[in-house]
Design a protein around this motif. Sequence first.
Motif, PDB file in Angstrom:
ATOM      1  N   ILE A   1      19.838  46.036  24.664  1.00 42.22           N
ATOM      2  CA  ILE A   1      21.193  46.775  24.490  1.00 42.22           C
ATOM      3  C   ILE A   1      21.712  46.114  23.517  1.00 42.22           C
ATOM      4  CG2 ILE A   1      23.270  47.713  25.452  1.00 42.22           C
ATOM      5  CD1 ILE A   1      22.222  48.057  28.138  1.00 42.22           C
TER       6      ILE A   1
ATOM      7  N   LEU B   1      18.928  50.927  23.464  1.00 40.92           N
ATOM      8  CA  LEU B   1      20.168  51.765  23.610  1.00 40.92           C
ATOM      9  C   LEU B   1      21.250  50.957  22.825  1.00 40.92           C
ATOM     10  CD1 LEU B   1      21.883  53.832  24.719  1.00 40.92           C
ATOM     11  CD2 LEU B   1      22.467  52.293  26.722  1.00 40.92           C
TER      12      LEU B   1
ATOM     13  N   ALA C   1      18.025  55.489  20.991  1.00 43.27           N
ATOM     14  CA  ALA C   1      19.221  55.976  21.783  1.00 43.27           C
ATOM     15  C   ALA C   1      20.510  55.220  21.471  1.00 43.27           C
ATOM     16  CB  ALA C   1      18.779  55.821  23.256  1.00 43.27           C
TER      17      ALA C   1
ATOM     18  N   MET D   1      22.661  55.202  29.528  1.00 41.90           N
ATOM     19  CA  MET D   1      21.246  55.620  28.774  1.00 41.90           C
ATOM     20  C   MET D   1      21.068  57.207  29.184  1.00 41.90           C
ATOM     21  SD  MET D   1      18.797  54.837  26.960  1.00 41.90           S
ATOM     22  CE  MET D   1      17.731  53.683  26.905  1.00 41.90           C
TER      23      MET D   1
ATOM     24  N   ALA E   1      23.095  59.081  26.762  1.00 45.28           N
ATOM     25  CA  ALA E   1      22.824  59.145  25.586  1.00 45.28           C
ATOM     26  C   ALA E   1      21.370  59.762  25.196  1.00 45.28           C
ATOM     27  CB  ALA E   1      22.386  57.489  25.039  1.00 45.28           C
ATOM     28  N   THR E   2      20.652  60.219  26.376  1.00 41.50           N
ATOM     29  CA  THR E   2      19.453  60.967  26.176  1.00 41.50           C
ATOM     30  C   THR E   2      19.531  62.251  26.675  1.00 41.50           C
ATOM     31  OG1 THR E   2      18.642  59.822  27.959  1.00 41.50           O
ATOM     32  CG2 THR E   2      18.116  58.745  25.922  1.00 41.50           C
TER      33      THR E   2
END
Length: 415
Positions: free
Chosen positions: A3, A65, A88, A304, A307-308
């Motif tokens: 990250i 990420l 991401a 995550m 984000a996805t």
Amino acid sequence: MNILLLGGGGREHALAWKLAQSPLLTRLWCAPGSAAMAALGDCVPLDPCDPAAVAIFARDRSVDLVVIGPEAPLAAGVADAVEAAGVAVFGPSAAAARLETSKTFAKQIADACGAPTARWARFDALAPARAYVTAEGAPIVIKADGLAAGKGVTVAETVEQALAALDAQFDAPGAAVVIEAFMAGEEASLFALCDGTRAIAFGSAQDHKRAFDGDKGPNTGGMGAYAPAPVMTPEVEARAMAGIVAPVLAEMARRGAPYRGVLYAGLMIENDAPRLVEFNARFGDPETQVLMLLLESDLAPLLMAAATGSLDGCAARWRDAAALTVVLAAKGYPGAHARGEEIGGLTAAADPDVVIFHAGTRAEEGRWLSNGGRVLNVSARGATVAEARARAYAAVDKIDWPGGFHRTDIAWRAL
Ligand SMILES: Nc1ncnc2c1ncn2[C@@H]1O[C@H](COP(=O)(O)OP(=O)(O)O)[C@@H](O)[C@H]1O
Ligand SMILES: [Mg+2]
């Protein structure tokens, strides 16, 4: 999971503190991070507002990420560049972040999807704005149309005050204002994790913007916060999610600017009915500090999933407790203030239910020095707001910094 966290204030210290507890975390980079965050991840001298630099770093280091803390990188298009690099990113595109960066855009979206908010009008010239205010009467609210770091809003109790605010706004070339009807009620913030089409509630908080006790003095970035907000009952939260967050997400997607990240809805609540004051396109500072103390779930997979586009079936678990944070600021803040003053007693203040997040410090030869306006966020957990508050202030009392000041009445409304 690798990250990269952008930012280096108290909000990002709190996010790093929570991410560092994730069993899924392999590596955490912070850009630029801070001396305090260096204990949790690797701080890298990368400009968080440089889209190309962030995207290249993310790709080269196999970042899974990117988490964007502050608003400035969002407005600069960092999320767009990271997404284009195939990584991401938790944080909206510049187009979606307009919900925060343009008051006009946010009001247009709210009106287009029927989200309740105050009646409004936009003006880019002084004379018609003055005429409108004179016709509407007071109380009335004048807002600069653009990112104004909390300094662009006047809640005018009289027409004279409103006219003076307009004169001041239109002193600047190219100024534009949004004028809104005054909404009565109690204010609270609701946070929602959004994945472009779905949103899940992610806690509530209340903060104190004024510098001094009794909500007096100049506006600041925030002098304290507590969570959850007592006024945000499950019923009010459900109404805000269904009546404001969900329709706004649908409208953004329809316009080709799907919203991914945290949507921070500033709400005015009257008779259990929430109305939109404003949106922010990122986590609150210092509200995040209290949210992270209460969050039981692992933060990394939630960010995550947002984000996805895979929030379906996700929910956040919270401790059945309250949290409160007291901001220690440098005397003079939000105006001119000193830097480089030594702060003692930070280790003495340690307690399992107390976490001191650093908003503006640096380290020098094992000593902590002040390095900003808002400097420390002394944050505590308790069974009740009263218990959290007592713990936080007990920790504040152990900190030795004659050049600092803080409010002594955080959460007065909840007690
Ligand atoms: N229509 C309104 N009615 C009543 N109070 C308002 C209204 N709009 C803003 N305020 C008050 O002004 C504060 C700042 O306005 P906001 O829209 O949040 O701007 P910003 O955070 O960008 O300065 C709000 O937190 C709220 O207390
Ligand atoms: Mg605000």
